[in-house]
Design an enzyme around this catalytic site. Structure first.
Site, PDB file in Angstrom:
ATOM      1  N   ASP A   1     -51.479  -3.820  22.040  1.00  0.00           N
ATOM      2  CA  ASP A   1     -51.581  -4.472  23.346  1.00  0.00           C
ATOM      3  C   ASP A   1     -52.944  -4.264  23.999  1.00  0.00           C
ATOM      4  O   ASP A   1     -53.043  -4.141  25.217  1.00  0.00           O
ATOM      5  CB  ASP A   1     -50.471  -3.976  24.299  1.00  0.00           C
TER       6      ASP A   1
ATOM      7  N   GLY B   1     -47.281  -9.522  19.661  1.00  0.00           N
ATOM      8  CA  GLY B   1     -47.184 -10.552  20.693  1.00  0.00           C
ATOM      9  C   GLY B   1     -48.587 -10.835  21.175  1.00  0.00           C
ATOM     10  O   GLY B   1     -49.122 -10.090  21.987  1.00  0.00           O
ATOM     11  N   HIS B   2     -49.209 -11.873  20.629  1.00  0.00           N
ATOM     12  CA  HIS B   2     -50.603 -12.155  20.965  1.00  0.00           C
ATOM     13  C   HIS B   2     -50.682 -13.315  21.937  1.00  0.00           C
ATOM     14  O   HIS B   2     -50.394 -14.453  21.591  1.00  0.00           O
ATOM     15  CB  HIS B   2     -51.404 -12.425  19.687  1.00  0.00           C
TER      16      HIS B   2
ATOM     17  N   LYS C   1     -55.993  -8.120  22.097  1.00  0.00           N
ATOM     18  CA  LYS C   1     -56.548  -8.705  20.869  1.00  0.00           C
ATOM     19  C   LYS C   1     -56.484 -10.233  20.897  1.00  0.00           C
ATOM     20  O   LYS C   1     -57.363 -10.908  20.396  1.00  0.00           O
ATOM     21  CB  LYS C   1     -55.780  -8.181  19.636  1.00  0.00           C
TER      22      LYS C   1
ATOM     23  N   ASP D   1     -61.460  -5.314  34.602  1.00  0.00           N
ATOM     24  CA  ASP D   1     -61.228  -5.636  36.022  1.00  0.00           C
ATOM     25  C   ASP D   1     -60.061  -4.855  36.619  1.00  0.00           C
ATOM     26  O   ASP D   1     -60.015  -4.608  37.817  1.00  0.00           O
ATOM     27  CB  ASP D   1     -60.963  -7.142  36.168  1.00  0.00           C
TER      28      ASP D   1
ATOM     29  N   GLN E   1     -50.890  -4.907  16.306  1.00  0.00           N
ATOM     30  CA  GLN E   1     -50.656  -3.503  16.677  1.00  0.00           C
ATOM     31  C   GLN E   1     -51.990  -2.755  16.863  1.00  0.00           C
ATOM     32  O   GLN E   1     -53.011  -3.380  17.071  1.00  0.00           O
ATOM     33  CB  GLN E   1     -49.779  -2.769  15.639  1.00  0.00           C
TER      34      GLN E   1
HETATM   35  P1  IMO Z   1     -49.421  -6.101  19.347  1.00  0.00           P
HETATM   36  O1  IMO Z   1     -49.917  -6.796  18.120  1.00  0.00           O
HETATM   37  C1  IMO Z   1     -47.649  -2.493  20.988  1.00  0.00           C
HETATM   38  C2  IMO Z   1     -44.697  -0.345  18.558  1.00  0.00           C
HETATM   39  C3  IMO Z   1     -43.267  -0.362  19.055  1.00  0.00           C
HETATM   40  C4  IMO Z   1     -42.788   0.987  18.544  1.00  0.00           C
HETATM   41  C5  IMO Z   1     -43.496   1.096  17.199  1.00  0.00           C
HETATM   42  C6  IMO Z   1     -42.618   0.670  16.024  1.00  0.00           C
HETATM   43  O2  IMO Z   1     -48.882  -6.987  20.399  1.00  0.00           O
HETATM   44  O3  IMO Z   1     -50.462  -5.145  19.862  1.00  0.00           O
HETATM   45  P2  IMO Z   1     -41.862  -1.676  15.082  1.00  0.00           P
HETATM   46  O4  IMO Z   1     -41.034  -2.756  15.699  1.00  0.00           O
HETATM   47  O5  IMO Z   1     -43.227  -2.117  14.670  1.00  0.00           O
HETATM   48  O6  IMO Z   1     -41.147  -0.961  13.974  1.00  0.00           O
HETATM   49  O7  IMO Z   1     -42.044  -0.586  16.254  1.00  0.00           O
HETATM   50  O8  IMO Z   1     -44.632   0.254  17.265  1.00  0.00           O
HETATM   51  N1  IMO Z   1     -45.306  -1.681  18.404  1.00  0.00           N
HETATM   52  C7  IMO Z   1     -46.215  -2.204  19.243  1.00  0.00           C
HETATM   53  N2  IMO Z   1     -46.725  -1.732  20.382  1.00  0.00           N
HETATM   54  N3  IMO Z   1     -48.081  -3.675  20.532  1.00  0.00           N
HETATM   55  C8  IMO Z   1     -47.618  -4.167  19.364  1.00  0.00           C
HETATM   56  O9  IMO Z   1     -48.139  -5.267  18.793  1.00  0.00           O
HETATM   57  C9  IMO Z   1     -46.596  -3.449  18.674  1.00  0.00           C
HETATM   58  N4  IMO Z   1     -45.896  -3.647  17.545  1.00  0.00           N
HETATM   59  C10 IMO Z   1     -45.122  -2.550  17.382  1.00  0.00           C
HETATM   60  O10 IMO Z   1     -43.207  -0.446  20.458  1.00  0.00           O
HETATM   61  O11 IMO Z   1     -43.277   2.021  19.358  1.00  0.00           O
HETATM   62 MG    MG Z   2     -47.840  -6.561  22.068  1.00  0.00          MG
END
Ligand code: IMO
Ligand code: MG
Length: 421
Positions: free
Chosen positions: A13, A40-41, A16, A331, A222
């Site tokens: 998060d 979630g992009h 990206k 910001d 991630q």
């Molecule tokens: P983006 O790409 C933030 C976290 C989950 C959990 C751990 C394992 O949007 O940055 P999983 O479902 O992958 O087995 O969960 O990883 N997690 C993320 N946290 N952004 C993400 O993706 C994440 N994808 C998985 O919250 O702690």
């Molecule tokens: Mg995310």
């Protein structure tokens, strides 16, 4: 610089999506190489916000070839919904190739993800419950179903018969409903017919794209603190989100990578469980959460919020060889008194600058901070020079500490609210 990797340098998060969108517009090919629809992009396009899950971020540009490569785990049913969603918004023309080698997230993986989480007492991971972990388990156990299998009905049948035998024993032992072969087989044939035109040998395509000097963007999902090998295990995801995994997940040589852009939020967030030394369980944390809209794109959970932790960021930049930082959500930090950046940890009275593998040690680590002066600026500014000196100090410190230059500073969610340094 024809081959670029975007990676998250914290716990995901980091923003990206915005940078991928920006760099995608200059690319011929955009590739997801790991993870799945746990990502979630958020992309803002034509005044609308889209939360892309499995589709690469070049999907809105008809000239870009979007690739879902070997290392991804793909939920074919949710991909169909995602495609229908962008179709409904008027995007009918796009180029997509799905690796015949990528593993499919099956409905039972979702059931198992939920069940494992509810069985754990003290070590709940807080997964996104998208079936990511159980799918990678089956991949490693060599009983996974791959996208290419959908195109070979007889082979799929024999494979699914065997896999379901094992899965149904597991599901039953957990008190979950078992799967009927015929129903699932028919669902897979149907989704296979829908996805058929996209499924191909993406490794072949990518290696040729490298040879032809195409501009390729690898879109990490991630963040590196969620890396299965080097993150805060077991509070991690089941894949490797960094540039280190691109050659493996996509099938290109390591030397093909020219440029690694580390995406770094100006503060830190984390969703799910696990240690988080700079976490702010106070008013400042709440303020940052609200100002930064720090609620999960996939799960809507409020994100845990803390000060910027450069011990984390530096370690990850060094590991992946990142040569540029994109500093995001800068910001959000305006008008905060006594802003802090973590520069070391104190563990049992000793000052350390690394992340201990032991979670009990990491949980004991106390952040040592450097304090910065409050700053403020207008979101319409266009250049680095227009930032106040206090904001520049925050930025220079990150560069000095990490030894990596900040190339992009994001000062708002809009595409235009971006300073190129
Ligand atoms: P983006 O790409 C933030 C976290 C989950 C959990 C751990 C394992 O949007 O940055 P999983 O479902 O992958 O087995 O969960 O990883 N997690 C993320 N946290 N952004 C993400 O993706 C994440 N994808 C998985 O919250 O702690
Ligand atoms: Mg995310």
């Amino acid at each position: 610089m024809s081959v670029t990797v975007i990676e998250g340098s914290q716990w995901g998060d980091e923003g990206k999506g915005k940078i991928t969108d920006y760099l995608a517009s200059k690319s011929d090919v955009v590739v997801r190489f790991q993870g799945g629809n746990n990502a979630g992009h958020t992309i803002c396009f034509n005044g609308k916000r889209f939360a892309l899950r499995s589709l690469p971020s070049g999907i809105f540009n008809p000239n870009i070839t979007n690739v879902i490569a070997d290392g991804v785990v793909l939920n074919p049913f949710s991909l169909k919904e995602e495609i229908e969603g962008i179709n409904a918004s008027g995007i009918k023309e796009f180029k997509l190739i799905i690796s015949d080698r990528c593993h499919l997230i099956m409905p039972y993986h979702l059931d198992l993800d939920g069940a494992y989480e509810s069985l754990l007492n003290n070590n709940k991971i807080g997964t996104t419950k998208k079936g990511i972990g159980p799918c990678y388990v089956d991949k490693a156990a060599r009983r996974g179903i791959r996208a290419g299998d959908l195109l070979e009905p007889e082979f799929l049948k024999s494979k699914l018969i065997d896999t379901l035998k094992v899965k149904n024993i597991e599901l039953k032992s957990l008190g979950l409903k078992e799967y009927d072969f015929d129903t699932l087989y028919n669902q897979l044939l149907e989704i296979g017919a829908y996805l058929k035109k996209y499924i191909a040998d993406t490794q072949y395509f990518l290696i040729n794209s490298v040879k032809e000097n195409k501009k390729i963007l690898f879109e990490g999902a991630q963040g590196m603190m969620l890396d299965i090998d080097r993150g805060t295990y077991p509070y991690v995801t089941s894949s490797s989100p960094s540039s280190n995994y691109v050659p493996q997940g996509a099938g290109i040589p390591p030397r093909a990578i020219d440029n690694v852009v580390a995406i770094c939020k100006a503060y830190t967030t984390r969703v799910g469980e696990g240690p988080f030394p700079t976490e702010l369980d106070n008013e400042i944390g709440n303020l940052i959460r609200e100002k930064g809209h720090e609620y999960g794109t996939v799960t809507k959970r409020p994100r845990r919020v803390g000060y910027l932790d450069l011990v984390v960021v530096k370690r990850n930049l060094e590991m992946s060889g990142a040569n540029t930082i994109a500093l995001m959500l800068f910001d959000v930090l305006t008008n905060i008194d006594n802003l802090k950046i973590c520069v070391n940890y104190e563990l049992d009275g000793k000052i350390i600058d690394y992340i201990p593998a032991s979670l009990s040690d990491y949980s004991k680590c106390k952040p040592i901070y450097k304090t910065f002066k409050k700053f403020n600026f207008d979101q319409n500014i266009k250049s680095f020079d227009e930032l106040p000196v206090e904001a520049k100090e925050y930025i220079s410190f990150i560069e000095e500490y990490t030894g990596v230059k900040i190339g992009i500073i994001s000062i708002g969610s809009d595409r235009n609210a971006t300073i190129i340094k």
